[in-house]
Scaffold this active site. Structure first.
Site: not given
Ligand SMILES: Cc1cc2nc3c(=O)[nH]c(=O)nc-3n(C[C@H](O)[C@H](O)[C@H](O)COP(=O)(O)OP(=O)(O)OC[C@H]3O[C@@H](n4cnc5c(N)ncnc54)[C@H](O)[C@@H]3O)c2cc1C
Length: 536
Positions: A37-38, A471
């Protein structure tokens, strides 16, 4: 030289889909999984309190803060494209609204070549992920995601529901049941007044498993390829150093609809002319990468309110102090509100088989809708979004540097059918607010204002004032044709040991907010991965 690290599965992105995969793939203890995860751990006050939503829209620690290119169809503005950063991904910063969509959405996926993804085939996965007491048979009761109906009630929200009834709209106690049509209070991913993210539901219970490894501050910069076989990932660590990590079985891209196609292109997988224009090598030609960028575009209609206090005034000064106290003592009150209070799923023409527009009603109004800066005088907003836009744009790498954001050209509101639908949705919204039940509360329509009457005027208002509702989907589209990026088992076409599992694989837009559909995709993907592992 340090020994190279190797895991069975390497998941790129610890977001919504990433957390689900991390949990499901490690459950039987047979596979080692590394999730990269960055961003960081994703904890903080603004994250857990639902009303922190507006702060998170621009918070650089939790949000990548992308922007679109300016486009004529949306008033030559740069439109903000927030994306979650940190464990939990966009469920750390989203509005928490939970919408499954309509059965027809998934049947349309299957008809377009996403075999195995019809409504009958995906419904069990929605049920598996949910834990809710809302609704009847078919809703999940023991899953990891807590889903509650918004608990707060206000005279003006009840009046709005009455106005909808006076307009002939049905009341719907569960829009996630068999029929979406109607009005009522939203369902949200919360547990006792707190945000309930994918990290809360899926990662936390799995975190202590010895076969799950989670690394934060780890930005995947490139996929490692041996010919057309993906063998691992190159990673930039927090201190700027770079390492390579091997995947014995598979690499799974779960970096979201913006960053998964970007990483494919940075790795030389994509449309050859696009790669060459960005100065990238062509390792595998896959023309659909970064195409089919679809998002929900919404306008916000505002009214000045009289006769009662709205969130514009009660979220400042002394009333805010009282609300904080109420929240701390009882986890209730206005701080439990995220972005949606009352829903509406309407048919803009009575003959339609299913709703084509979604409403978001809240008794607050914005001086600046893009950053949710509230007005000072009492107001209310009705957000209006077309459910299944056809307009599609692109997202492509600008250059080989992974730190440079990709170019996003959403092409919003370009399809005439979308323009017509949004205008019709706004007209119905005005008609509902003009019903007698709202008469005592509505002082004036502020935006677009009574001067806007013709279709051209409504469309112009939409073009100049709309925002996305965050979205984006479709940029690594699943399908069985030449333009598809992944096949129905979510394998990148023509590349071995590489899948994409996130919002980017959706073939077309679902009817409503996208988190539930992403979660379903990840739940089903986990089953597919484990089946394939057994065959290997
Ligand atoms: C502000 C906002 C409000 C929203 N409101 C709602 C709502 O109310 N209801 C709803 O249903 N949906 C909502 N959504 C949409 C919904 O949250 C998303 O569709 C969904 O969470 C996306 O899931 P994902 O797994 O595709 O990506 P994400 O959850 O965004 O996860 C991607 C993860 O990958 C990480 N990552 C990216 N690139 C790299 C890299 N190179 N290396 C390592 N890690 C990387 C990111 O940091 C992130 O954690 C909202 C979204 C936003 C941004």
């Amino acid at each position: 030289m340090a020994q190279r690290q190797a895991y069975d599965y390497v998941i790129v992105g610890g977001g919504t889909a990433g957390c689900i995969l991390a949990n499901r793939l490690t459950a039987d203890g047979k596979h080692s999984v590394l999730m990269l995860e960055a961003g960081g751990e994703g904890r903080g006050l603004w994250v857990s309190i639902p009303a922190g939503f507006s702060k998170l829209l621009t918070h650089p620690r939790y949000n990548w803060g992308f922007q679109s290119e300016p486009e004529a169809g949306t008033g030559d503005r740069r439109i903000s494209i927030p994306r979650g950063k940190g464990l939990g991904g966009s469920t750390l910063i989203n509005g928490m609204i939970y919408v499954r969509g309509q059965p027809g959405d998934y049947d349309a996926w299957a008809e377009r070549g996403a075999l195995g993804w019809s409504h009958a085939e995906v419904a069990p996965y929605f049920e598996r992920l949910e834990h809710t007491c809302v609704g009847a048979a078919g809703r999940g009761r023991g899953g990891p995601m807590h889903i509650e109906e918004v608990a707060e009630r206000f005279p003006i929200s009840d009046a709005f529901l009455e106005a909808a009834r006076q307009d002939g709209q049905p009341r719907n106690p569960d829009y996630n049941g068999p029929d979406q049509h109607g009005f009522g209070y939203y369902q949200v991913c919360q547990r006792r007044g707190r945000r309930w993210s994918a990290a809360d539901g899926y990662l936390a219970p799995a975190r202590r498993r010895p076969n799950l490894h989670v690394r934060t501050g780890a930005l995947a910069t490139r996929l490692l390829l041996d010919g057309t076989r993906c063998t691992g990932v190159r990673v930039r660590q927090r201190d700027g150093s770079e390492i390579e990590i091997d995947a014995r079985a598979e690499v799974i891209l779960a970096a979201g609809a913006v960053q998964s196609p970007h990483l494919l292109e940075l790795s030389g997988i994509g449309r050859p002319d696009v790669l060459q224009a960005a100065g990238l090598p062509v390792r595998h030609a896959l023309p659909g990468v970064g195409a089919n960028y679809i998002d929900h575009y919404a306008t916000r209609m505002n009214w000045r309110v009289q006769g009662l206090a709205t969130l514009n005034e009660t979220t400042r000064g002394l009333p805010l102090g009282a609300a904080v106290l109420q929240y701390l003592l009882r986890r209730k009150g206005i701080l439990t509100l995220g972005t949606g209070l009352v829903f509406g799923f309407v048919k803009t023409r009575p003959e339609l088989p299913a709703p084509d527009v979604q409403y978001f009603f809240v008794h607050a109004s914005y001086a600046d809708a893009a950053v949710r800066k509230l007005d000072t005088l009492p107001g209310m907003t009705l957000g209006v979004a077309q459910l299944r836009p056809r307009s599609a744009g692109t997202i492509h790498a600008a250059c080989p540097d992974p730190a440079v954001p990709p170019r996003i050209r959403p092409n919003l509101l370009s399809d005439p059918a979308d323009q017509e639908c949004l205008v019709a949705g706004m007209r119905v919204a005005r008609r509902i607010v003009q019903q007698p039940a709202m008469g005592r509360y509505v002082a004036a329509e502020l935006s677009p204002g009574p001067g806007v009457q013709t279709d051209a005027q409504w469309l112009d208002f939409a073009r100049r004032n709309g925002q996305t509702i965050y979205h984006p989907i479709g940029t690594c589209r699943m399908g069985s044709d030449e333009q598809a990026v992944v096949d129905p088992r979510l394998r990148v076409r023509g590349v071995q040991n590489l899948r994409v599992v996130d919002a980017s694989v959706m073939p077309s837009m679902v009817s409503g907010n996208t988190q539930a559909a992403v979660m379903m995709v990840a739940e089903k993907a986990a089953d597919i991965l484990l089946q394939d592992a057994r065959l290997r």
